[in-house]
Design an enzyme around this catalytic site. Structure first.
Site, short mmCIF file in Angstrom:
data_model
loop_
_atom_site.label_atom_id
_atom_site.label_comp_id
_atom_site.label_asym_id
_atom_site.label_seq_id
_atom_site.Cartn_x
_atom_site.Cartn_y
_atom_site.Cartn_z
N GLU A 78 2.75 4.28 -11.09
CA GLU A 78 2.48 3.16 -10.20
C GLU A 78 1.03 2.76 -10.47
O GLU A 78 0.11 3.42 -10.04
CB GLU A 78 2.65 3.59 -8.75
N CYS A 110 -0.77 7.42 -10.78
CA CYS A 110 -1.02 6.28 -9.89
C CYS A 110 -2.50 5.90 -9.94
O CYS A 110 -3.37 6.76 -9.87
CB CYS A 110 -0.61 6.64 -8.46
N TYR A 122 -1.94 -0.53 -11.14
CA TYR A 122 -2.24 -1.91 -10.72
C TYR A 122 -3.57 -2.39 -11.30
O TYR A 122 -4.34 -1.58 -11.79
CB TYR A 122 -2.30 -2.00 -9.19
N TYR A 137 0.85 -1.20 0.00
CA TYR A 137 0.00 0.00 0.00
C TYR A 137 0.88 1.24 0.00
O TYR A 137 1.85 1.32 0.75
CB TYR A 137 -0.91 0.02 1.25
N SER A 138 0.49 2.22 -0.83
CA SER A 138 1.22 3.49 -0.87
C SER A 138 0.86 4.33 0.33
O SER A 138 -0.30 4.31 0.79
CB SER A 138 0.83 4.27 -2.12
#
Ligand code: A2P
Length: 402
Positions: free
Chosen positions: A400, A360, A402, A192-193
């Site tokens: 980043e 992101c 996902y 987790y960021s």
């Protein structure tokens, strides 16, 4: 080889590899020695350094994909046969030395930079590992999306007490969910960021925050139970959590006066943008902050995490552009549509070498954002591919997804 004890299964290496030599199953990420050409493209982007492991082997005895998928830890060094000098092909697994990474043409193919901006602060990474996790205490857990919406996104604050856990905006941590998987193995860490700046969610405290979406569906929309996200979203104050990290040494913000930030995100991809924005907000008094431009995509206002606090930020501090895709009575809009609409301002910022770009969120937006940036430059008769190369080389474009 990828060290299964350090790897956080973030998929960065698999996405980066230009020749598809990296694969994974539910246990491990592994490198196929028959495909890997040693280009080193995967090594710099890895947030943990877990892929930078080397064993000298005779090619015929290189560890197979099947071997590696079963590993719980890396094998030790094997001694080479005495006649290895005469053996047909003694190679270092992977064929190349890390020092060749910078010159590798393949590493220049990735969309984002493999280096941080020149003025980024130096990050700490891997202070705590699977074998030596740190215990954090939950000091806050709040829903940050409308209670009547499907998007159950939580802001979770973790405190480290007296133990050191130094972080920078853009870094991430790993959470070890309790329990075991279907094979009876402990769950892998989930990444987790950080949503908070380096000096803490609450300035001067040894704490940090995360933005976590409760996963109830997979990418295809089928029902799925996210092991770690549900665990985190259900935590109560004073519960404890096992944490590893910090991770990440490239997706970092510039540290020099008047650096500009273009931040592009969807959903929980807003976490690092919140961290960077809050870092900048706390520096307003210094007079040193540059321009902040945010493109933020969500289904509706009520599903956009932190909508209320975000809208309270001064307009002369941050230029906020919300792309809402399912707001009743409004056309569907994605972040890339707004980048095109704000072409003049985006170009102005891109023309300034003090500007860094951060992207992101959903994987799907990566292509769309790159295409929008290309068009924005093309409209002014400029060549995006030249600028893209400069941004990568100077550590000024980071993804980043996902
Ligand atoms: P959509 O309504 O089409 O799903 P989510 O809530 O699933 O995390 O998504 C956050 C936002 O990102 C939503 O507005 C979603 O729109 C949008 N989105 C989905 N796919 C893309 C894409 N390829 N590029 C940009 N935004 C996207």
């Amino acid at each position: 080889m990828i060290d299964p004890e350090i790897c956080i299964r973030c998929n960065t290496c698999e996405e980066t590899c230009p020749v598809d030599a990296i694969t994974h199953d539910s246990n491990n990420y592994v490198v196929d020695p028959d495909i890997c050409n040693g280009c080193m493209a995967c090594v710099p982007p890895c947030p943990t350094g877990s892929i930078d492991n080397w064993r000298l082997v005779v090619r015929a005895e290189a560890y197979s994909v099947q071997d590696q998928l079963g590993w719980e830890e890396l094998p030790g060094e094997k001694s080479l046969p005495a006649d290895v000098e005469q053996a047909p092909e003694p190679v270092e697994a992977g064929n190349a030395q890390p020092s060749q990474a910078a010159a590798s043409p393949a590493s220049a193919m990735a969309a984002g930079a493999a280096v941080p901006p020149w003025s980024a602060a130096h990050p700490y990474v891997n202070l705590y590992t699977h074998k030596t996790p740190i215990t954090a205490t939950v000091v806050g857990n709040y829903r940050v999306t409308g209670a009547d919406t499907e998007s159950d996104i939580h802001h979770i604050v973790l405190d480290f007490g007296e133990l050191p856990f130094p972080v920078l905006e853009g870094q991430s941590i790993g959470i070890l969910p309790p329990g075991t998987d279907a094979q009876g193995r402990p769950h892998h860490a989930r990444q987790y960021s950080l949503a908070s700046p380096r000096d803490g969610e609450r300035a001067g405290y040894n704490n940090l925050s995360l933005t976590v979406k409760r996963v109830t569906q997979d990418h295809g929309g089928a029902a799925a139970h996210g092991v770690c996200s549900n665990y985190l979203c259900d935590l109560a104050r004073n519960d404890t959590v096992q944490v590893i990290g910090p991770f990440g040494h490239t997706f970092l913000m510039p540290n020099h006066p008047r650096a500009n930030l273009i931040m592009i995100c969807t959903g929980t991809g807003s976490a690092p943008m919140r961290a960077m924005t809050e870092r900048s907000r706390r520096l307003i008094g210094s007079g040193d902050i540059g321009k902040l431009m945010l493109f933020f995509g969500a289904r509706t206002e009520r599903e956009l995490p932190y909508f209320g606090p975000l809208m309270k930020l001064p307009r002369d501090f941050i230029d906020i552009n919300l792309a809402l895709s399912r707001e009743a009575g409004q056309p569907k809009r994605y972040v890339q549509d707004l980048i095109r609409e704000r072409a003049v301002q985006v170009r102005e910022l891109l023309a300034d070498r003090n500007t860094c770009i951060y992207v992101c969120g959903l994987k799907g937006m990566e292509v769309g954002v790159l295409e929008a940036l290309r068009e924005v430059m093309m409209q002014a008769g400029e060549d995006w591919s030249i600028l893209h190369d400069v941004l990568r080389r100077e550590g000024r474009l980071h993804f980043e997804t996902y």
